[in-house]
Design an enzyme around this catalytic site. Structure first.
Site, PDB file in Angstrom:
ATOM      1  N   GLU A  96       0.866  -1.407   0.055  1.00 32.02           N
ATOM      2  CA  GLU A  96      -0.168   0.006   0.107  1.00 32.02           C
ATOM      3  C   GLU A  96       0.938   1.415  -0.093  1.00 32.02           C
ATOM      4  O   GLU A  96       0.575   2.259  -0.697  1.00 32.02           O
ATOM      5  CB  GLU A  96      -0.916  -0.002   1.343  1.00 32.02           C
ATOM      6  CG  GLU A  96      -1.893  -1.036   0.901  1.00 32.02           C
ATOM      7  CD  GLU A  96      -2.802  -1.588   2.375  1.00 32.02           C
ATOM      8  OE1 GLU A  96      -3.741  -1.800   2.443  1.00 32.02           O
ATOM      9  OE2 GLU A  96      -2.197  -1.564   3.308  1.00 32.02           O
ATOM     10  N   GLU A 147      -4.514  -9.732   3.525  1.00 38.21           N
ATOM     11  CA  GLU A 147      -5.799  -9.296   4.512  1.00 38.21           C
ATOM     12  C   GLU A 147      -6.874 -10.488   4.241  1.00 38.21           C
ATOM     13  O   GLU A 147      -7.497 -10.801   5.230  1.00 38.21           O
ATOM     14  CB  GLU A 147      -6.197  -8.248   4.444  1.00 38.21           C
ATOM     15  CG  GLU A 147      -5.293  -6.985   4.830  1.00 38.21           C
ATOM     16  CD  GLU A 147      -3.961  -6.678   3.997  1.00 38.21           C
ATOM     17  OE1 GLU A 147      -3.174  -5.787   4.224  1.00 38.21           O
ATOM     18  OE2 GLU A 147      -3.593  -7.345   2.990  1.00 38.21           O
TER      19      GLU A 147
END
Length: 248
Positions: free
Chosen positions: A116, A136
């Site tokens: 990210e 995730e």
């Protein structure tokens, strides 16, 4: 638990602001202190007129960032509370507000928050052997640090879904082919190559680099006609500034 050791290092090399994630013992796993230290470093480069480009890298041999520090997450009463703590500062919005070119130099493990952070940079250089993953979903969570938004914008919806839903692991060459990174080099050349790139970006006038970044980032959320209008207005503004400089 907060450490006296800064989790992020910052210094300037000429007009390049160097930001280094600095928890090498845990592969620069992202915790609350790192969030605060990175926030402060990004504010420093944003507000310093002598900094004309930024290079973000990770300390240690094992990787750029191994994602969220799960040991810290585990001390919170719930995932909701743990994530709320991370949202208390809009780090990702701060990334987007910086109108200077951002370069990421990544190596080894580039996991979760590491992906990210890299996606929030404008250009990315990877070392051979780098491994990219967004775990995730496998952990029963939705990415909450921008991954569901920045990754599709970087590599496209289809490839992003393979990473986000199917838990696909990318190597450096696959990342290059999908556009997640722009260049792959040997590990011993990563710093030199990425610093050369960051230094080359300092030669662009700050107003021009800011205009290009705004045209691209704002234009992605506009219709084509509105984006073209924005491009025209920015191009005209830069042209008028150039004329003014030539006349003085």
């Amino acid at each position: 638990m907060m450490s006296d050791e800064p989790t992020v290092l910052f210094h300037k090399e000429g007009a390049v602001g160097r930001i280094i994630l600095n928890r090498p013992g845990v592969i620069n796993a992202f915790n609350v202190q790192m969030r605060d230290d990175l926030f402060a470093a990004l504010e420093a480069v944003r507000d310093d007129p002598d900094v004309r480009s930024v290079l973000i890298s990770g300390a240690g041999e094992r990787g750029f960032c191994a994602g969220a520090d799960l040991t810290e997450f585990g001390t919170a009463p719930s995932q909701v509370i743990a994530r709320q703590v991370r949202w208390e500062r809009d780090l990702w919005g701060l990334f987007g507000s910086i109108d200077k070119p951002l370069v990421a130099a990544v190596h080894g493990y580039v996991i979760g928050s590491g992906v990210e952070i890299a996606c929030l940079c404008d250009l990315r250089v990877a070392a051979e052997g780098a491994v990219f993953r967004m775990p995730e979903t496998a952990l029963g969570m939705v990415p909450a640090a921008g991954g569901s938004q920045t990754l599709p914008r970087t590599i496209g919806q289809g490839p992003a879904m393979k990473v986000l839903l199917a838990n696909e692991v990318m190597d450096a060459r696959t990342a290059l082919n999908t556009g997640l990174v722009h260049r792959v080099v040997e590990l011993d050349r990563l710093e030199e190559t990425s610093l050369e790139l960051a230094e080359s970006l300092t030669k662009i006038s700050p107003a021009l680099s800011a205009a290009i970044k705004r045209a691209v980032s704002d234009g992605l959320d506009m219709s084509l006609s509105s984006g073209l209008d924005l491009e025209y207005r920015l191009a005209r503004s830069i042209a008028l500034q150039n004329e003014s400089v030539r006349e003085t």
